[in-house]
Every structure is written in structure tokens, then in C-alpha cells.
Scaffold this active site. Structure first.
Site, short mmCIF file in Angstrom:
data_model
loop_
_atom_site.label_atom_id
_atom_site.label_comp_id
_atom_site.label_asym_id
_atom_site.label_seq_id
_atom_site.Cartn_x
_atom_site.Cartn_y
_atom_site.Cartn_z
N TYR A 17 -15.09 20.14 18.17
CA TYR A 17 -14.78 20.82 19.43
C TYR A 17 -14.60 19.82 20.58
CZ TYR A 17 -15.63 25.16 17.00
OH TYR A 17 -15.56 26.21 16.11
N ASP A 53 -7.48 18.45 40.03
CA ASP A 53 -7.05 19.42 41.04
C ASP A 53 -8.25 19.95 41.81
OD1 ASP A 53 -5.77 21.38 42.53
OD2 ASP A 53 -4.61 22.14 40.83
N TYR A 78 -5.72 27.64 22.67
CA TYR A 78 -4.43 27.30 22.06
C TYR A 78 -3.27 27.80 22.92
CZ TYR A 78 -6.81 26.12 17.64
OH TYR A 78 -7.59 25.55 16.67
N HIS A 117 1.35 18.17 40.77
CA HIS A 117 0.11 18.86 41.13
C HIS A 117 0.04 20.21 40.41
CE1 HIS A 117 -2.22 21.39 44.19
NE2 HIS A 117 -3.09 20.72 43.46
N ASP A 126 -8.66 16.57 19.66
CA ASP A 126 -9.37 15.79 18.66
C ASP A 126 -8.52 15.67 17.40
OD1 ASP A 126 -9.74 18.20 17.19
OD2 ASP A 126 -11.74 18.51 18.04
N MET A 149 -12.61 23.37 24.85
CA MET A 149 -12.57 24.42 23.82
C MET A 149 -13.99 24.76 23.41
SD MET A 149 -11.07 24.49 19.93
CE MET A 149 -9.35 24.24 20.29
#
Length: 147
Positions: free
Chosen positions: A137, A68, A119, A22, A30, A78
Site C-alpha cells: 500500500y 497545493d 484507481y 496548479h 509501488d 491508497m
């Protein structure tokens, strides 16, 4: 063979999903995402899913793993850089529709993060999945919830 496991979920990916706890995160990158180096930065695993789109992998993972619900935004995409501000990213709508299919919060569970902070967050993920997604993206981080 196992029943109910999407074909794009490899044995290695299934193992990682099962190992995650959890709050752990997993990145789906990509074809341009620096998945190997991001995963290697902190000794995490990079799972190759060649021949599959990021959307396909996201949908398959969310069939098996809840998001979650202790956090407001367990999904992070992103964001575009200023240089690409006018670039069409229809894959984002696909991501949001997939999340809505599996989580009652729908698009409200999705947030965006600029490229370089993304990143950094990706380096802290439990694992990184490499896809051959060609949409721009199309990188996403998802946070595992509880059953």
C-alpha cells in the site's frame, strides 16, 4: 548536469513536473500498482523510476514542487482493503514524515482513499510514476501547488 536536482529525478520526470500546473496531480505507485494501464486509460504518461522507492521519489519531487495549499488534503494515500486491515504499513509513516519535511501542515495534509476510488483518481492524474517500492500500500497521489 543540473544543480539541486535529486539524482532519482529523470529528465522525463523533471519535464513532467515542470509541465504540470496548479492543481494537477501525479501518482507515485509501488511495484504492484498497475501504473501502465492506469496511465494509458486516459492517454497519460507513465514514467519508470526503477531502482527507487516511492518514499525516495516523493521526497525528491517535494524538493522541487510545492503542495497545493488551496485544498486541505493535497496528499492521498491508497488505503488498505478490509482483507488487509491488520497489515502493517510503516511506509505511511515515512510518507507523512516526508510531507511534514516539505509542508507546514505535516500529516494534516494527508488523506486516505479506498483502493478502487484511488484507481479512478489515479486515471485522472497528469502522470503516473512507477517505482520498485516493495512496501504494501505504498501508492500516493500528490497535488501541485503554486510557487
Amino acid at each position: 548536469m543540473l544543480r539541486g536536482i535529486p539524482n532519482c529525478i529523470s529528465p522525463e520526470l523533471l519535464k513532467v513536473l515542470h509541465e504540470m500546473g496548479h492543481g494537477d496531480t501525479i501518482v507515485i505507485g509501488d511495484s504492484n500498482f498497475a501504473a501502465a494501464s492506469i496511465a494509458a486509460a486516459k492517454g497519460h504518461v507513465n514514467i519508470r523510476c526503477d531502482g527507487h522507492r516511492a518514499t525516495e521519489i516523493l521526497d525528491a519531487i517535494l524538493q522541487l514542487m510545492p503542495l497545493d495549499d488551496f485544498v486541505e488534503k493535497p496528499v492521498t494515500i491508497m488505503n488498505k482493503t478490509e482483507r488487509h486491515k491488520d497489515l502493517e504499513c510503516s511506509v505511511w509513516d515515512e510518507f507523512k514524515a516526508i510531507v511534514a519535511k516539505h509542508d507546514p501542515r505535516g500529516a494534516d495534509a494527508v488523506d486516505f482513499m479506498d483502493r478502487f476510488p484511488f484507481y479512478t483518481a489515479a486515471q485522472n492524474a497528469y502522470a503516473v510514476v512507477s517505482t520498485t517500492e516493495t512496501a504494501p500500500y505504498a501508492c500516493i497521489i500528490i497535488q501541485k501547488g503554486c510557487l
